[in-house]
Scaffold this motif. Structure first.
Motif, short mmCIF file in Angstrom:
data_model
loop_
_atom_site.label_atom_id
_atom_site.label_comp_id
_atom_site.label_asym_id
_atom_site.label_seq_id
_atom_site.Cartn_x
_atom_site.Cartn_y
_atom_site.Cartn_z
N THR A 391 1.18 -1.33 0.29
CA THR A 391 -0.27 0.11 0.35
C THR A 391 1.06 1.29 0.20
O THR A 391 2.02 1.02 0.35
CB THR A 391 -1.05 0.17 1.28
N LEU A 392 0.42 1.90 -0.14
CA LEU A 392 1.34 3.65 0.17
C LEU A 392 1.51 3.81 1.34
O LEU A 392 2.81 4.14 1.49
CB LEU A 392 -0.39 5.15 -0.56
N ASP A 393 0.86 3.53 2.20
CA ASP A 393 1.40 3.53 2.91
C ASP A 393 2.55 2.47 4.05
O ASP A 393 2.82 2.00 5.14
CB ASP A 393 0.55 3.51 4.73
N ASP A 1305 0.36 12.79 -12.95
CA ASP A 1305 2.05 12.78 -12.91
C ASP A 1305 2.70 13.40 -11.60
O ASP A 1305 3.54 13.22 -11.70
CB ASP A 1305 1.74 14.12 -13.92
N ILE A 1306 2.09 13.73 -10.40
CA ILE A 1306 2.77 14.57 -9.25
C ILE A 1306 2.96 13.61 -8.34
O ILE A 1306 4.23 13.83 -7.32
CB ILE A 1306 1.73 15.40 -8.59
N SER A 1307 2.61 11.94 -8.82
CA SER A 1307 3.12 10.57 -8.10
C SER A 1307 4.48 11.22 -8.24
O SER A 1307 4.94 10.24 -6.60
CB SER A 1307 2.61 9.58 -8.48
N PRO A 1308 5.10 10.97 -8.64
CA PRO A 1308 6.59 10.33 -8.65
C PRO A 1308 7.93 10.88 -7.14
O PRO A 1308 8.31 10.81 -6.54
CB PRO A 1308 7.63 10.46 -9.79
N PHE A 1309 7.08 12.68 -7.34
CA PHE A 1309 6.82 13.47 -6.58
C PHE A 1309 6.66 12.90 -5.13
O PHE A 1309 8.04 13.40 -4.04
CB PHE A 1309 6.92 15.30 -6.67
N LEU A 1310 6.03 12.84 -5.13
CA LEU A 1310 5.73 12.40 -3.17
C LEU A 1310 5.86 11.11 -3.19
O LEU A 1310 6.32 10.88 -1.88
CB LEU A 1310 3.80 12.14 -3.78
N TYR A 1311 6.63 10.10 -3.64
CA TYR A 1311 7.34 8.96 -3.50
C TYR A 1311 8.69 8.99 -3.58
O TYR A 1311 8.97 8.46 -1.95
CB TYR A 1311 7.28 7.94 -5.22
N SER A 1312 8.94 11.02 -3.35
CA SER A 1312 9.98 11.10 -2.94
C SER A 1312 10.26 11.65 -1.92
O SER A 1312 11.28 12.09 -0.63
CB SER A 1312 11.31 11.98 -4.11
N LEU A 1313 8.75 11.85 -1.62
CA LEU A 1313 8.79 13.05 -0.21
C LEU A 1313 7.53 12.14 1.09
O LEU A 1313 7.21 12.23 1.97
CB LEU A 1313 7.52 13.67 0.14
N GLY A 1314 7.96 10.93 0.93
CA GLY A 1314 7.69 9.78 2.03
C GLY A 1314 6.35 8.55 1.83
O GLY A 1314 6.28 8.31 2.49
N THR A 1315 5.84 8.32 0.19
CA THR A 1315 4.68 7.50 -0.18
C THR A 1315 5.52 6.00 -0.04
O THR A 1315 6.86 6.38 -0.81
CB THR A 1315 3.42 7.97 -0.83
N ALA A 1316 5.07 4.86 -0.14
CA ALA A 1316 6.29 3.97 0.32
C ALA A 1316 5.77 3.38 -1.51
O ALA A 1316 6.93 2.92 -1.71
CB ALA A 1316 4.98 2.88 0.92
N LYS A 1317 5.12 4.38 -2.25
CA LYS A 1317 5.31 3.74 -3.76
C LYS A 1317 4.86 4.64 -4.24
O LYS A 1317 4.23 5.55 -4.04
CB LYS A 1317 4.41 2.34 -4.00
N VAL A 1318 4.87 5.05 -6.17
CA VAL A 1318 3.95 5.23 -6.98
C VAL A 1318 3.24 5.50 -6.61
O VAL A 1318 2.53 4.45 -7.26
CB VAL A 1318 5.05 5.77 -7.90
#
Length: 1391
Positions: A391-393, A1305-1318
């Motif tokens: 999951t994202l968590d 398209d913002i997902s990769p940036f959120l991954y670099s900021l803490g989500t466990a996956k894109v």
């Protein structure tokens, strides 16, 4: 046969003897306490150094004397003598060389061997003991006997005495595994048992099993059966490997391990292809569908079209039920092959079992598929497909699909669940917790039965604050600060490398109270008696100990007196890091023992009071950072018992008396504190059948010390340190300060059982417990109380201050109660400040685990667990009597529902008692979702008629207008015309009237007529009298009434029967020169003696006695208001007089320092008619209403300094948190006229009104906002900012407004900021994101998204700051208050 002490038979063949050869030193020199003497510099656990022995003395060779002769025989004799001399010389030389080499070898051996003097097992005087298995042998270890237990042993019993010692063997690798099984171990008279030492921790596995049944053998005097006992002169030292005893979750563990919950489905003959679509980011099952591709080509076409419509990345699970191939189209097969990588679908046969789990658009590594042939209504096993995702968590989960024919049934099913091996995020370093350890995770809901146990798994991927558990949780366990209250679940490790447990039978038997328990409750126990030499236990596991027998508890300090420096112990006695669990009677009992330190100890799943102070005379004990949870009822004392036990156990009541559970029993508590002079610092009471922490007050010593201290003065004794304690998941109350126990045996006069609960004590601390000396405020500092079914805290007495505390999700957050025994009570203050009250938090709870009530919340209409009942009127702060002062506190989330009334401030229900107008509120803040702020009750469920004396007189003073908006006003019940004037303002929602004025009360005491009702009317409102039923307090020979009256007004008093012969009027809370005019109704032919005096309540002396003189008119009386006069109007039957205070009142005292001013009226009446004079009194004495004090204008501005200064209350007060709030708005929400979108940081709001993304950056080390920006869309500028514009060590808060261009398209940036996956963000309509840019990933990062009209609402997170993993330069740590207070507590015990 010889006799040993304690009635133990000593068998000669079993007695251990030391050699009479070399004289060996004892293992430990006897310490000084008791009858033994310690050497200077003695350290318990330190081995006496051993020196190399000197070389043995060698006797010189005897040369003899030589005589010269010439005789032959003399020569022969000389020759023989020479040969003998040479032989002797050779023997002497050989012996000398041998002795030399022996000494050399011994010296070299001793010089090369490393001996740790701190380790008891390394003492060279110890002899190995390998007795083996001899269940019937009784072993006595006596003088000069020092044994090293190096292998497992079973014996009947062991007595260690007269300087003897037994030490468990150990090695540096910890490879020993020693089990000692015995019925008991008795240590006395210089005897010692050692397993490790404080400076030499035991590294191996040591187990002591206490064996035997309750009907085996005879009891040993004092100790009973199945025990480890320490008598005078005994030493018990056990020190296991150190490990963090307990910590807190720092990330919420959801029920089943998945926020969306697990999913399971199985069905017979679900023909065709069964389909489940699962969200790859949340594990939520989105679609449940079946396509009958066997019979319907149309269904096959629908399946084809549906699969093509799914977005890439979506998880799909397929399973055949019965058969699926007859109408399965080629285009459908091709779609399944192309989108899900199927290898079997094209060749499926009739009734063939097939299962597939895949990802839309995935590659050949993203799917799992299986097929099984069908033969004669069976398949060759189950077609099973399973694939793991995340999951994202960061939670791993598995998706399974299966299909099979079994015994003629077609079965298909699906399962979505967290993968085995959930990782828990913890607040502290737990690297010393090991795979195989058992842990317990506390409930964070109303029911303590949501507590769960888990086994730890190996976890190479875990960091130092993580552990992996086996299995999935049944219930949600909160791991965060919610709505400002620290609700993190406690997590304790139960496993230790030193274990003591009681061996039990599979079920209850014999006389072990099997009517209450279906399991064996006869465990072992440890008992320490007075004058022991040394007892220290650390990091020991105690399980299945305790007995439902008085005096047999897991650990019991029995009549030990002072066990610290004050008692002569250079190293004070302590218990540290113990894990006491599955106890059959209590956890730790402190019985007539003072100065004990209990630290980092867990008491879990115990029968009866867990941490138990027994007789009411235990003082100076310190309980620091202990965890108690799941405290269940037991049978030993009435206060331990539940309803069934209470009414069933009647062998100690008088006659046929049947105990009343609510008042005699039902008080079982995790911390039972029978004397206030003890210290509680940083403890957690995480679930009891009744109460978390209960302070009660014995008026004399009880139990074994009954009568030895005839007056404990516990009620008057100042409170020890109370700081940073947590109470939650308790059925009755979190904290309870009130009551005592009955200290007399059952009799005809009082048939209740000895030590049942009794309402005979009121806490009123004074210096040196002397009521003549100044009061000492009892300070409750840093209490966190949540999810307690009834009360967060009930506190009676004064002076008492609660500060820096938090209350959430309780039936009633906090209720103060005064002494309540006027005129004996001299008055006191009760104050709460700097505290936070939450009605309904976002801890929604889990339906189950013995939670009884589940329903809709008032704040957001989401189902949640509920306290007490669906209709129970929830209150944050409850006013009972007073005086109380509520100040600098914040309220949030108190909302009514259609089922129940709710208010931030409310009143005690069905209250017969008095209230005081000195109750006051100031500087309070009501945040969002508080309606109403105040509620005075309404006739109906729970409130019943709402017509008792206290209900009618409910009142408080709004000092600064922070409640009403009118500074200095009083707020009372709307129908109370005794307190109103024409300018008062009604608030119908509150059922309240808001008035200006000055108010006080009179205490009306009537003698000789106990069942009268009194009606009192104000002359300005004669048609609205208040009728009071009165109280007959504690079987007193008088009736009492306490109306609240406006100062400077006139009143008439009437009765529903014949007027009382004697009436005493006390002036309560009157300041000097305050007055009222009263007229009491009597028969016209009455005569009176009226007198005034001053009553000193402590000494019960009466002074300043003055008679009242009669006057002829009311006008004369009004002219002589300050004189002692009265007027009787026999035309109306009214006796008029003025009550005016002539002395100043001090502080919160009801009366002056000299005593209470009162007026006594003795009436002689010839008539017994009803004394109600309304018809004659009015309109004759009616007056026009008017205000004495004008109503103030409503304040037009918000109070900037109101509310608690801190936004949160944490169990780690030294830690710093950031309150971050995000409110994003989708297009649909804006169209619904919700127009406010913002990000707030610690209450500072940054509003965004433009369409697009908005972002606030906060320095994770300082908590300062470093930037706030907005972007209309995800363009190159925003991408560059996300890549390079965010500083290291930053908290990132991101929200959105209206339609968000580029959201997908913002997902990769959120991954670099803490989500466990894109994340997959296509088709999402809104988002809110809490993230971090820095050197490490954080556990608290969270992405929220909305779709299909989902409203995200206001999202809030409390983010920890200044963490090492952020890369913050850790500041010089400020002193931790809890540790400073612990030092203070231990220092004070020495004084």
């Amino acid at each position: 046969m010889a006799r040993g002490s304690g009635g133990v038979t000593e068998t000669a063949t079993n007695k251990m003897q030391t050699s009479d050869g070399v004289c060996l030193s004892p293992v430990f020199l006897p310490p000084s306490h008791g009858s033994n003497q310690r050497p200077s510099g003695y350290v318990p656990g330190r081995v006496v150094p051993l020196r190399s022995p000197p070389p043995p003395k060698i006797k010189p060779c005897n040369e003899g004397s030589s005589t010269v002769t010439f005789a032959l025989d003399e020569r022969n004799r000389e020759r023989a003598a020479e040969i003998k001399r040479r032989k002797n010389s050779f023997i002497c030389i050989a012996v000398s060389l041998f002795a030399f080499f022996v000494v050399l070898i011994l010296f070299l051996t001793l010089s090369t061997r490393s001996i740790d003097e701190n380790c008891p097992d390394q003492n060279p005087v110890l002899r190995t003991w390998n007795l083996g298995q001899h269940l019937e042998k009784t072993v006595i270890i006596g003088k000069g006997e020092h044994f090293l237990l190096s292998s497992s042993v079973t014996v009947h019993s062991i007595v260690i005495k007269k300087g003897g010692s037994l030490v468990f063997d150990d090695d540096t690798e910890g490879t020993k595994n020693i089990t000692l099984r015995t019925r008991y171990i008795l240590i006395e008279d210089g005897g010692a048992l050692h397993i490790g030492a404080a400076k030499c921790r035991y590294r191996s596995i040591a187990t002591i099993v206490l064996i035997g049944k309750s009907d085996d053998d005879k009891k040993v005097p004092v100790f009973g059966k199945k025990f480890i006992g320490v008598r005078a002169g005994g030493t018990l030292e056990m020190h296991g490997l150190e490990k963090r005893s307990w910590t807190l979750l720092s990330k919420t563990l959801p029920s089943t391990g998945l926020v969306s919950g697990s999913y399971s489905f199985a069905k017979n003959f679900s023909r065709g292809i069964n389909l489940r679509v699962i969200d790859q980011d949340t594990a939520e099952v989105l679609v449940v569908e079946r396509f009958d591709t066997h019979e319907s080509r149309n269904d096959s076409r629908k399946l084809h079209e549906y699969l093509r419509s799914l977005p890439p990345g979506r998880i799909v699970a397929l399973a055949v039920g019965d058969s699926a191939v007859k109408s399965l189209l080629e285009e459908t097969k091709s779609t399944i092959e192309k989108l899900l990588q199927s290898k079997y679908v094209r060749d499926l046969k009739y009734r063939q079992a097939w299962a597939l789990v895949g990802v839309i658009g995935g590659d050949n590594t993203s799917y799992s598929e299986d097929a099984r042939e069908h033969e004669n209504h069976d398949t060759g096993g189950q077609a099973f497909a399973q694939k793991e995702f995340i999951t994202l968590d960061g939670v791993k989960f598995s998706v399974s699909a299966y299909s099979e024919w079994k015994e003629g049934f077609a079965i298909s099913g699906f399962q979505v669940k967290a993968a085995n091996g959930l990782i828990l995020q913890l607040a502290d370093n737990t690297t010393n917790w090991n795979p195989g350890d058992r842990i317990v995770v506390a409930s964070t809901d109303y029911s303590m039965y949501q507590t769960e146990e888990f086994t730890l798994l190996p976890c190479p991927e875990c960091n130092r604050n993580q552990v992996k558990i086996q299995g999935q949780p049944q219930f949600t366990h909160v791991g965060e600060v919610i709505d400002g209250i620290d609700m993190r679940a406690e997590v304790g490790v139960l496993t230790r490398n030193i274990v003591i447990y009681g061996e039990t039978e599979d079920s209850c038997y014999g006389d072990n109270l099997c009517q209450f328990f279906n399991y064996d409750t006869f465990g072992g126990h440890i008992k320490i008696t007075k004058n022991f030499t040394s007892v220290h236990l650390s990091y020991v596991e105690l399980k299945s100990l305790g007995q439902q027998v008085m005096g047999s508890y897991p650990i019991h300090f029995h009549l030990c007196g002072d066990v610290d420096e004050k008692g002569g112990y250079s190293i004070p006695t302590y218990l540290e890091g113990l894990a006491i669990h599955h106890s059959f009677s209590r956890c730790v009992t402190i019985h007539a023992t003072n100065g004990l330190l209990i630290k980092d100890t867990i008491g879990y799943d115990a029968l009866g009071h867990c941490f138990f102070l027994e007789d009411g005379i235990e003082q100076r004990n310190t309980l620091y950072h202990n965890l108690g949870l799941v405290t269940k009822p037991g049978t030993l004392l009435p206060t331990d018992r539940n309803d069934f036990m209470c009414t069933s156990i009647r062998n100690k009541v008088h006659g046929k008396y049947i105990p009343v559970p609510a008042t005699d029993c039902k008080a079982v508590s995790t911390f039972w504190i029978a004397n206030p002079n003890n210290n509680l610092i940083s403890n957690a009471a995480a679930g009891s059948q009744d109460t978390g922490i209960w302070y009660l007050f014995h008026n004399m010593s009880t139990g074994d010390t009954h009568g030895l201290v005839p007056e404990t003065k516990a009620e008057l004794t100042p409170l020890g340190i109370f700081y940073n304690n947590r109470v939650h998941s308790n059925f009755k109350a979190g904290l309870f300060i009130d009551k005592g126990v009955k200290t007399t045996n059952a009799s005809a006069l009082d048939p209740r059982e000895y030590l049942c609960l009794d309402n005979n004590a009121r806490f009123r601390p004074h210096q040196n417990a002397d009521p003549k000396k100044p009061r000492v405020a009892a300070v409750i500092d840093g209490l966190i109380s949540f999810k307690n079914n009834d009360l967060g805290a009930w506190v009676r007495g004064g002076d008492i201050v609660i500060q820096n505390s938090g209350f959430a999700d309780n039936g009633i957050g906090l209720s103060f109660a005064s002494d309540g025994s006027f005129p004996k009570d001299i008055g006191s203050s009760q104050e709460v400040s700097e505290s936070l009250f939450v009605g309904e938090s976002k801890n929604y709870g889990t339906n189950g685990g013995l939670n009884k009530y589940w329903g809709v919340g008032g704040v957001d209409s989401i189902n949640r667990t509920l306290p007490r009942n669906k209709t129970f009127p929830v209150r944050g702060f409850q006013i009972y009597d007073g005086p109380i002062h509520l100040t600098r506190s914040t309220f949030k989330n108190f909302m009514q529902t259609s089922d129940r009334f709710t208010s931030a401030v409310g009143f005690f229900l069905k209250n017969p008692w008095q209230l005081t107008p000195k109750n006051n509120i100031s500087a309070v803040k009501f945040e969002i979702n508080v309606f109403p702020k105040v509620f005075f009750g309404k006739a109906g469920p729970w409130f019943e008629e709402n017509e008792l004396d206290g209900d009618k007189n409910s009142i408080f003073h709004d000092l600064d207008g922070s409640v009403t908006g009118y500074e200095g006003v009083f707020v009372g019940r709307m129908d109370n015309d005794l307190i109103r004037h024409p300018d008062c303002i009604n608030n119908t929602t509150w059922n309240a009237v808001i008035c200006s004025g000055r108010y006080s009360q009179i205490f009306v005491q009537t003698w000789g007529s106990q069942n009268l009702s009194m009606s009192i009317a104000r002359d300005e409102y004669p048609s609205s009298p208040m009728t009071l039923r009165g109280i007959n307090s504690q079987r007193a020979p008088f009736q009492q009434y306490q109306p609240i009256l406006m100062i400077g007004k006139s009143y008439t008093v009437h009765w529903n029967g014949s007027a009382p012969k004697t009436t005493v009027l006390y002036l309560i809370n009157f300041d000097k020169d305050d007055w009222i005019q009263v007229a009491l109704c009597y028969p016209p032919d009455s005569s009176f003696q009226v007198m005034s005096d001053v009553y000193e309540r402590q000494s019960m002396l009466v002074t300043n006695i003055e008679d009242y003189g009669a006057l002829n008119s009311l006008e004369d009386l009004q002219k002589k208001q300050k004189e002692r006069k009265y007027f009787f109007d026999n035309s109306t039957g009214l006796l008029f007089l003025f009550l005016q205070a002539r002395r100043s009142r001090d502080g919160h005292s009801y009366c002056s320092a000299q005593g209470c001013e009162r007026v006594k009226i003795s009436a002689t009446m010839k008539s017994s008619e009803v004394s109600s004079c309304f018809a004659k009194a009015y309109p004759k004495y009616a007056k026009v209403p008017k205000a004495i004090v004008p109503m103030p204008k409503k304040t037009g501005k918000l109070c900037s300094n109101c509310g608690a200064s801190k936004l949160f209350v944490s169990s780690d007060p030294q830690d710093v948190y950031l309150q971050a709030q995000i409110k994003s708005l989708s297009k649909n929400e804006i169209e619904q006229r919700d127009n406010e979108s913002f990000i707030a940081v610690n209450g500072e709001k940054f509003t965004f009104r433009q369409t697009g993304f908005y972002m606030v950056i906060v320095d994770a080390c300082s908590g300062k906002v470093t930037s706030k920006t907005s972007f209309s869309q995800l363009d190159s500028k925003m991408k560059q900012h996300l890549k390079t514009g965010i500083p290291q060590r930053s908290v990132v808060l991101l929200g959105g407004r209206n339609q968000l261009k580029g959201l997908a398209d913002i997902s990769p940036f959120l991954y670099s900021l803490g989500t466990a996956k894109v994340a997959e963000l296509k088709n999402k309509e809104s988002l809110a994101f809490f993230g971090f840019h820095g050197p490490s990933r954080v556990h608290w990062a969270r992405l929220y998204t909305g779709t299909n009209g989902t409203v995200l609402g206001l999202l809030e997170k409390y983010i920890p700051l200044q963490l090492k993993e952020y890369g913050c330069s850790v500041p010089k740590s400020s002193k931790r208050k809890d540790l400073e207070l612990l030092k203070q507590a231990l220092l004070e015990t020495r004084l």
